[in-house]
Write a protein that holds these residues in place. Structure first.
Motif, PDB file in Angstrom:
ATOM      1  N   SER A   1       0.681  -1.426   0.046  1.00 63.13           N
ATOM      2  CA  SER A   1      -0.021   0.001  -0.181  1.00 63.13           C
ATOM      3  C   SER A   1       0.878   1.437   0.027  1.00 63.13           C
ATOM      4  CB  SER A   1      -0.941   0.039   1.142  1.00 63.13           C
ATOM      5  OG  SER A   1      -1.443   1.308   1.185  1.00 63.13           O
ATOM      6  N   LEU A   2       0.376   2.210  -0.945  1.00 61.26           N
ATOM      7  CA  LEU A   2       1.294   3.575  -0.745  1.00 61.26           C
ATOM      8  C   LEU A   2       1.062   4.512   0.328  1.00 61.26           C
ATOM      9  CD1 LEU A   2       1.079   4.281  -4.399  1.00 61.26           C
ATOM     10  CD2 LEU A   2       2.746   3.260  -3.519  1.00 61.26           C
ATOM     11  N   LYS A   3      -0.038   4.282   0.986  1.00 63.06           N
ATOM     12  CA  LYS A   3      -0.720   5.049   2.158  1.00 63.06           C
ATOM     13  C   LYS A   3       0.473   5.239   3.056  1.00 63.06           C
ATOM     14  CE  LYS A   3      -4.954   5.955   4.763  1.00 63.06           C
ATOM     15  NZ  LYS A   3      -5.834   5.160   5.170  1.00 63.06           N
ATOM     16  N   GLY A   4       0.869   6.350   3.377  1.00 64.94           N
ATOM     17  CA  GLY A   4       1.853   6.925   4.236  1.00 64.94           C
ATOM     18  C   GLY A   4       3.384   6.849   3.735  1.00 64.94           C
ATOM     19  N   HIS A   5       3.283   6.478   2.489  1.00 69.62           N
ATOM     20  CA  HIS A   5       4.794   6.429   1.828  1.00 69.62           C
ATOM     21  C   HIS A   5       5.012   7.600   0.951  1.00 69.62           C
ATOM     22  CE1 HIS A   5       5.821   2.768   3.948  1.00 69.62           C
ATOM     23  NE2 HIS A   5       4.311   2.227   3.619  1.00 69.62           N
ATOM     24  N   ASP A   6       6.101   7.914   0.786  1.00 73.57           N
ATOM     25  CA  ASP A   6       6.574   8.572  -0.398  1.00 73.57           C
ATOM     26  C   ASP A   6       6.845   7.563  -1.602  1.00 73.57           C
ATOM     27  OD1 ASP A   6       8.616  11.237  -1.365  1.00 73.57           O
ATOM     28  OD2 ASP A   6       8.373   9.279  -2.657  1.00 73.57           O
ATOM     29  N   ARG A   7       6.059   7.422  -2.561  1.00 70.72           N
ATOM     30  CA  ARG A   7       6.044   6.566  -3.405  1.00 70.72           C
ATOM     31  C   ARG A   7       7.357   6.150  -4.176  1.00 70.72           C
ATOM     32  NH1 ARG A   7       2.686  10.199  -5.281  1.00 70.72           N
ATOM     33  NH2 ARG A   7       3.235  11.179  -7.224  1.00 70.72           N
ATOM     34  N   HIS A   8       8.175   7.231  -4.516  1.00 65.96           N
ATOM     35  CA  HIS A   8       9.267   7.087  -5.164  1.00 65.96           C
ATOM     36  C   HIS A   8      10.394   6.739  -4.329  1.00 65.96           C
ATOM     37  CE1 HIS A   8       7.212   9.880  -8.088  1.00 65.96           C
ATOM     38  NE2 HIS A   8       7.767   9.083  -8.829  1.00 65.96           N
ATOM     39  N   ILE A   9      10.255   7.033  -3.057  1.00 66.82           N
ATOM     40  CA  ILE A   9      11.350   6.345  -2.096  1.00 66.82           C
ATOM     41  C   ILE A   9      10.887   4.860  -1.826  1.00 66.82           C
ATOM     42  CG2 ILE A   9      12.094   6.319   0.426  1.00 66.82           C
ATOM     43  CD1 ILE A   9      11.810   9.582   0.198  1.00 66.82           C
ATOM     44  N   LEU A  10       9.591   4.534  -1.781  1.00 65.65           N
ATOM     45  CA  LEU A  10       9.324   3.350  -1.624  1.00 65.65           C
ATOM     46  C   LEU A  10       9.898   2.375  -2.710  1.00 65.65           C
ATOM     47  CD1 LEU A  10       7.526   0.942  -0.132  1.00 65.65           C
ATOM     48  CD2 LEU A  10       5.778   1.742  -1.294  1.00 65.65           C
ATOM     49  N   TYR A  11       9.775   2.855  -3.799  1.00 65.25           N
ATOM     50  CA  TYR A  11      10.140   2.268  -5.153  1.00 65.25           C
ATOM     51  C   TYR A  11      11.548   1.967  -5.003  1.00 65.25           C
ATOM     52  CZ  TYR A  11      11.627   1.905  -9.913  1.00 65.25           C
ATOM     53  OH  TYR A  11      12.465   1.570 -11.012  1.00 65.25           O
ATOM     54  N   GLN A  12      12.468   3.067  -4.902  1.00 64.21           N
ATOM     55  CA  GLN A  12      13.747   3.011  -4.686  1.00 64.21           C
ATOM     56  C   GLN A  12      14.338   2.081  -3.849  1.00 64.21           C
ATOM     57  OE1 GLN A  12      15.449   4.759  -7.187  1.00 64.21           O
ATOM     58  NE2 GLN A  12      17.122   3.838  -6.391  1.00 64.21           N
ATOM     59  N   ASN A  13      13.548   2.069  -2.442  1.00 61.46           N
ATOM     60  CA  ASN A  13      14.055   0.985  -1.686  1.00 61.46           C
ATOM     61  C   ASN A  13      13.679  -0.588  -1.982  1.00 61.46           C
ATOM     62  OD1 ASN A  13      15.116   2.820   0.120  1.00 61.46           O
ATOM     63  ND2 ASN A  13      13.044   3.259   1.091  1.00 61.46           N
ATOM     64  N   CYS A  14      12.582  -0.588  -2.556  1.00 61.48           N
ATOM     65  CA  CYS A  14      12.390  -2.202  -3.007  1.00 61.48           C
ATOM     66  C   CYS A  14      13.639  -2.683  -4.264  1.00 61.48           C
ATOM     67  CB  CYS A  14      11.065  -2.048  -3.638  1.00 61.48           C
ATOM     68  SG  CYS A  14       9.725  -2.047  -2.290  1.00 61.48           S
ATOM     69  N   LYS A  15      13.565  -1.659  -5.037  1.00 63.68           N
ATOM     70  CA  LYS A  15      14.534  -1.668  -6.256  1.00 63.68           C
ATOM     71  C   LYS A  15      15.925  -2.270  -5.504  1.00 63.68           C
ATOM     72  CE  LYS A  15      15.937   0.628 -10.381  1.00 63.68           C
ATOM     73  NZ  LYS A  15      15.908   1.901 -11.072  1.00 63.68           N
ATOM     74  N   GLU A  16      16.515  -1.410  -4.534  1.00 63.81           N
ATOM     75  CA  GLU A  16      17.721  -1.518  -3.845  1.00 63.81           C
ATOM     76  C   GLU A  16      17.850  -2.794  -3.060  1.00 63.81           C
ATOM     77  OE1 GLU A  16      18.937   3.203  -3.506  1.00 63.81           O
ATOM     78  OE2 GLU A  16      18.925   2.228  -1.775  1.00 63.81           O
ATOM     79  N   ALA A  17      16.647  -3.224  -2.674  1.00 67.33           N
ATOM     80  CA  ALA A  17      16.565  -4.505  -1.692  1.00 67.33           C
ATOM     81  C   ALA A  17      16.478  -5.745  -2.827  1.00 67.33           C
ATOM     82  CB  ALA A  17      15.132  -4.527  -0.789  1.00 67.33           C
ATOM     83  N   GLY A  18      16.479  -5.491  -4.166  1.00 64.11           N
ATOM     84  CA  GLY A  18      16.673  -6.544  -4.890  1.00 64.11           C
ATOM     85  C   GLY A  18      15.456  -6.978  -5.711  1.00 64.11           C
TER      86      GLY A  18
ATOM     87  N   GLN B   1       0.346   8.528 -14.759  1.00 64.86           N
ATOM     88  CA  GLN B   1       0.560  10.124 -14.527  1.00 64.86           C
ATOM     89  C   GLN B   1       0.907  10.191 -13.069  1.00 64.86           C
ATOM     90  OE1 GLN B   1      -3.405  11.366 -15.856  1.00 64.86           O
ATOM     91  NE2 GLN B   1      -2.788  11.345 -17.791  1.00 64.86           N
ATOM     92  N   LEU B   2       0.441   9.456 -12.241  1.00 62.19           N
ATOM     93  CA  LEU B   2       0.812   9.734 -10.832  1.00 62.19           C
ATOM     94  C   LEU B   2       2.101   9.546 -10.529  1.00 62.19           C
ATOM     95  CD1 LEU B   2      -0.474   9.816  -7.946  1.00 62.19           C
ATOM     96  CD2 LEU B   2      -0.416   7.384  -7.726  1.00 62.19           C
ATOM     97  N   TRP B   3       2.686   8.219 -11.176  1.00 60.52           N
ATOM     98  CA  TRP B   3       4.185   7.678 -10.786  1.00 60.52           C
ATOM     99  C   TRP B   3       4.803   8.799 -11.770  1.00 60.52           C
ATOM    100  CZ3 TRP B   3       6.191   4.594  -7.480  1.00 60.52           C
ATOM    101  CH2 TRP B   3       5.268   3.629  -6.634  1.00 60.52           C
ATOM    102  N   GLN B   4       4.709   9.248 -13.004  1.00 61.64           N
ATOM    103  CA  GLN B   4       5.496   9.951 -13.772  1.00 61.64           C
ATOM    104  C   GLN B   4       7.091   9.311 -13.724  1.00 61.64           C
ATOM    105  OE1 GLN B   4       5.376  14.136 -12.762  1.00 61.64           O
ATOM    106  NE2 GLN B   4       3.403  14.241 -14.065  1.00 61.64           N
ATOM    107  N   ILE B   5       7.104   8.159 -14.197  1.00 59.17           N
ATOM    108  CA  ILE B   5       8.395   7.385 -14.072  1.00 59.17           C
ATOM    109  C   ILE B   5       8.487   6.300 -15.530  1.00 59.17           C
ATOM    110  CG2 ILE B   5       7.565   5.277 -13.091  1.00 59.17           C
ATOM    111  CD1 ILE B   5       9.564   5.413 -10.881  1.00 59.17           C
ATOM    112  N   TYR B   6       9.592   6.255 -15.924  1.00 64.67           N
ATOM    113  CA  TYR B   6       9.927   5.701 -17.316  1.00 64.67           C
ATOM    114  C   TYR B   6       9.413   6.418 -18.333  1.00 64.67           C
ATOM    115  CZ  TYR B   6      11.485   1.592 -14.324  1.00 64.67           C
ATOM    116  OH  TYR B   6      12.035   0.811 -13.795  1.00 64.67           O
TER     117      TYR B   6
END
Ligand code: ZN
Length: 97
Positions: free
Chosen positions: A46-63, A92-97
């Motif tokens: 869930s994105l609730k309570g998260h900065d979505r781009h930081i969450l994505y970055q951390n998941c990517k770095e975790a493998g 539009q929300l993510w504005q990524i890739y």
């Protein structure tokens, strides 16, 4: 689970999991793709309570290697490297890739 915990440690706050492993019957019932990674191990955070781009970055770095970007959650899995958007609004929300 190790990667998920690593992502959570990096993020420094709890994850609310909307969906994780599904049995075949449940996957069919919720309209999951027939070869969905949820039949192995995939997690919708869930994105609730998260900065979505930081969450994505951390998941990517975790493998994590597979990412599905949605308006209310981030799907992560260990399948082949790929990404997709739940719909145009999510793109539009993510504005990524
Ligand atoms: Zn998912």
């Amino acid at each position: 689970m190790t990667r998920l915990q690593a992502a959570r440690d990096r993020n420094g706050n709890p994850f609310v999991i909307n969906s994780a492993h599904r049995c075949g019957l449940h996957n069919a019932r919720v309209g999951g793709a027939p070869l969905s990674q949820h039949l192995k191990l995939a997690v919708d955070i869930s994105l609730k309570g998260h900065d979505r781009h930081i969450l994505y970055q951390n998941c990517k770095e975790a493998g994590f290697t597979g990412f599905g970007f949605y308006t209310s959650f981030l799907h992560v899995d260990l399948g082949r490297r790929r990404h997709w958007f739940g719909n145009q609004k999510a793109k539009q929300l993510w504005q990524i890739y």
